[in-house]
Enzyme design. Sequence first.
Site, short mmCIF file in Angstrom:
data_model
loop_
_atom_site.label_atom_id
_atom_site.label_comp_id
_atom_site.label_asym_id
_atom_site.label_seq_id
_atom_site.Cartn_x
_atom_site.Cartn_y
_atom_site.Cartn_z
N LYS A 1 0.88 -1.18 0.00
CA LYS A 1 0.00 0.00 0.00
C LYS A 1 0.91 1.22 0.00
O LYS A 1 1.43 1.63 1.03
CB LYS A 1 -0.87 -0.02 1.26
CG LYS A 1 -2.21 0.70 1.13
CD LYS A 1 -2.14 2.17 0.81
CE LYS A 1 -1.78 3.03 2.00
NZ LYS A 1 -1.56 4.45 1.61
N GLU B 1 9.49 1.52 11.13
CA GLU B 1 10.58 2.48 10.92
C GLU B 1 9.94 3.86 10.94
O GLU B 1 9.22 4.22 10.03
CB GLU B 1 11.26 2.17 9.59
CG GLU B 1 12.66 2.71 9.53
CD GLU B 1 12.67 4.12 9.01
OE1 GLU B 1 12.54 5.05 9.84
OE2 GLU B 1 12.82 4.29 7.80
N CYS C 1 13.88 9.99 6.88
CA CYS C 1 13.78 9.45 8.25
C CYS C 1 15.12 9.53 8.96
O CYS C 1 15.19 9.80 10.14
CB CYS C 1 13.27 8.02 8.21
SG CYS C 1 14.11 7.01 7.00
N GLU D 1 10.69 15.57 15.23
CA GLU D 1 11.07 15.34 13.84
C GLU D 1 10.34 16.37 12.99
O GLU D 1 9.11 16.36 12.90
CB GLU D 1 10.67 13.92 13.40
CG GLU D 1 11.13 13.62 12.00
CD GLU D 1 10.81 12.19 11.55
OE1 GLU D 1 9.66 11.75 11.75
OE2 GLU D 1 11.71 11.53 11.01
P1 NAD Z 1 1.91 8.73 7.71
O1 NAD Z 1 2.52 7.92 8.76
O2 NAD Z 1 0.52 9.24 7.91
O3 NAD Z 1 1.86 7.90 6.32
C1 NAD Z 1 2.76 6.88 5.96
C2 NAD Z 1 1.98 5.74 5.30
O4 NAD Z 1 1.02 5.22 6.23
C3 NAD Z 1 1.17 6.14 4.06
O5 NAD Z 1 1.17 5.09 3.12
C4 NAD Z 1 -0.23 6.31 4.62
O6 NAD Z 1 -1.23 6.13 3.65
C5 NAD Z 1 -0.28 5.21 5.65
N1 NAD Z 1 -1.26 5.42 6.70
C6 NAD Z 1 -1.72 6.59 7.22
N2 NAD Z 1 -2.66 6.38 8.15
C7 NAD Z 1 -2.80 5.03 8.26
C8 NAD Z 1 -3.62 4.19 9.05
N3 NAD Z 1 -4.50 4.68 9.93
N4 NAD Z 1 -3.48 2.86 8.91
C9 NAD Z 1 -2.62 2.33 8.04
N5 NAD Z 1 -1.84 3.09 7.23
C10 NAD Z 1 -1.91 4.42 7.34
O7 NAD Z 1 2.87 9.91 7.42
P2 NAD Z 1 2.48 11.31 6.74
O8 NAD Z 1 1.16 11.82 7.22
O9 NAD Z 1 2.61 11.11 5.30
O10 NAD Z 1 3.59 12.25 7.34
C11 NAD Z 1 3.44 12.81 8.63
C12 NAD Z 1 4.75 12.81 9.37
O11 NAD Z 1 5.25 11.46 9.45
C13 NAD Z 1 5.86 13.57 8.69
O12 NAD Z 1 5.84 14.92 9.04
C14 NAD Z 1 7.08 12.86 9.23
O13 NAD Z 1 7.45 13.39 10.48
C15 NAD Z 1 6.64 11.46 9.41
N6 NAD Z 1 7.08 10.58 8.31
C16 NAD Z 1 8.14 9.80 8.53
C17 NAD Z 1 8.59 8.98 7.53
C18 NAD Z 1 9.78 8.12 7.72
O14 NAD Z 1 10.44 7.75 6.75
N7 NAD Z 1 10.08 7.72 8.93
C19 NAD Z 1 7.97 8.96 6.28
C20 NAD Z 1 6.85 9.78 6.09
C21 NAD Z 1 6.43 10.58 7.13
#
Ligand code: NAD
Length: 483
Positions: free
Chosen positions: A179, A254, A288, A385
């Site tokens: 996904k 992660e 990250c 972060e």
């Molecule tokens: P997020 O965690 O919301 O999204 C990451 C993934 O999780 C996406 O594919 C999203 O569709 C999915 N997701 C979101 N809600 C979900 C749920 N309830 N159940 C299952 N899957 C779900 O991250 P974001 O909103 O895109 O970014 C927000 C913050 O997260 C950023 O500001 C950053 O700090 C952090 N982030 C970290 C990484 C990393 O590599 N560690 C990557 C993206 C974002």
Amino acid sequence: MLENIWFPTDKVFINGEWVAPHDGQTLDLLNPSDNTPLAKIARGSAADIDAAVSAAQGALEGEWGRTTALERGRILTRLGDLIKTRIDDLGVIEAHDVGKPLTQARNDAIAMARYMEFYGGAADKVHGETIPYMDGYTVYTLREPHGVTGHIVPWNYPMQIIGRSVGAALAMGNACVLKPAEEACLTALAFAALAEEAGLPKGALNVVPGIGAEAGAALSGHSGIQHISFTGSVGVGEMIQGAAATNVIPVTLELGGKSPQVVFDDADLDAALPFLVGACIQNAGQTCSASSRVLIQRGVYEKLLARMGDSYSGMMVGKAMDDVNVGPLISARQKEIVDGFLAQGADLRLVAQGTIIDGTPDGGNYVVPTLFADVPPDHVLAQKEIFGPVQVVIPFEDEAEAIAIANGTDFGLVASVWTRDGARQMRMAKALKAGQVFINNYGAGGGVELPFGGYGKSGHGREKGFEALYGFSVVKTVAAYHG
Ligand code: NAD
């Protein structure tokens, strides 16, 4: 539509077929460089996740389940070769989808190919062991795939994260449901198209784009998966772990970091400088493992700070295809988050900022790289972060204080130490709470071979290298009594 796109964008990929999402719904992908529409993608639902999980189960019971480790490796190697033939297309697609400067986007495509090469070569090299046991027994272990593995991937490095996660899972014989993020998912679809071309049996890889709370939640809570791997925010990671607990399945998380680089007075400053800045600014800070904190010993503090400031002043911001140092952030929402952090830094010592180049569209999600100094270790900008091009510099007196500050956040993903003192290098490597510690470098060229993962709220489980292969498999012990 970009002419580099050769696969359907508004479909889900299930059981080797490109099909319309069950509910017929689509989402608009935006180009972060100007926020104009880039493509329509499928808005996958729980019904699509059900179909994808069934297809994966079918693959395990069918051709994919019978495919030998050697042949799995050959398929992945072929997939890596096919990715290499598409570096130009994948780079352009990712630059438009994620907003990252073209060279960085191409490097991600090269890394994805490298993951396939590494895991293709490793697939038949993970062995069980024999265990000397009681008289009359022969005991050995088998390493088996978990079964169906779920992969929830963010938007910041789609190709690298798919490479390290799906590549390792397939190498061990799992069947995957991927996904990708709703903000950027085109290269996940490209990966599926190339996997099909490489001869991956139907159902071994299924891709369902969609919204996190819909398709993502349906996947992480699905009773038909046996492992879930997630990269993203801490908050969603907590939910994923909760969903995995309900089904009592293992989870790899992660979740990012606040990774420090620690520079001692005796360091080679010329060698350190490009790493100190580059490790934060890459992908506009949306990494990250971004090194968003730099700790500098007092003796070289002002001198090194001035040099870092010069680097920041020379930093150019522009469209992804302008291929300058820094592109836009992924979304208007992400820009809002980062601008909010910058506002909280209004009371800090601002050292330098970059420049937005002429011709950059008004409508993109641009934030200039910003360097703050003398930041108290407990300040919000030194603790949270930010996920934007913002770096904080913190002075320290001695080794003990450096360790306390470096370890003084909720996170522990990566750290580095810059010093010529060999004994101190060893002490620091032991003392720093991080999944990877670098000595006189940072990031080590991407490190496909190097185990990677977190301490604390950076998550748990290890990706990359052989550790990922162990994580994507389960040990069965066979004890035969023969008298
Ligand atoms: P997020 O965690 O919301 O999204 C990451 C993934 O999780 C996406 O594919 C999203 O569709 C999915 N997701 C979101 N809600 C979900 C749920 N309830 N159940 C299952 N899957 C779900 O991250 P974001 O909103 O895109 O970014 C927000 C913050 O997260 C950023 O500001 C950053 O700090 C952090 N982030 C970290 C990484 C990393 O590599 N560690 C990557 C993206 C974002």
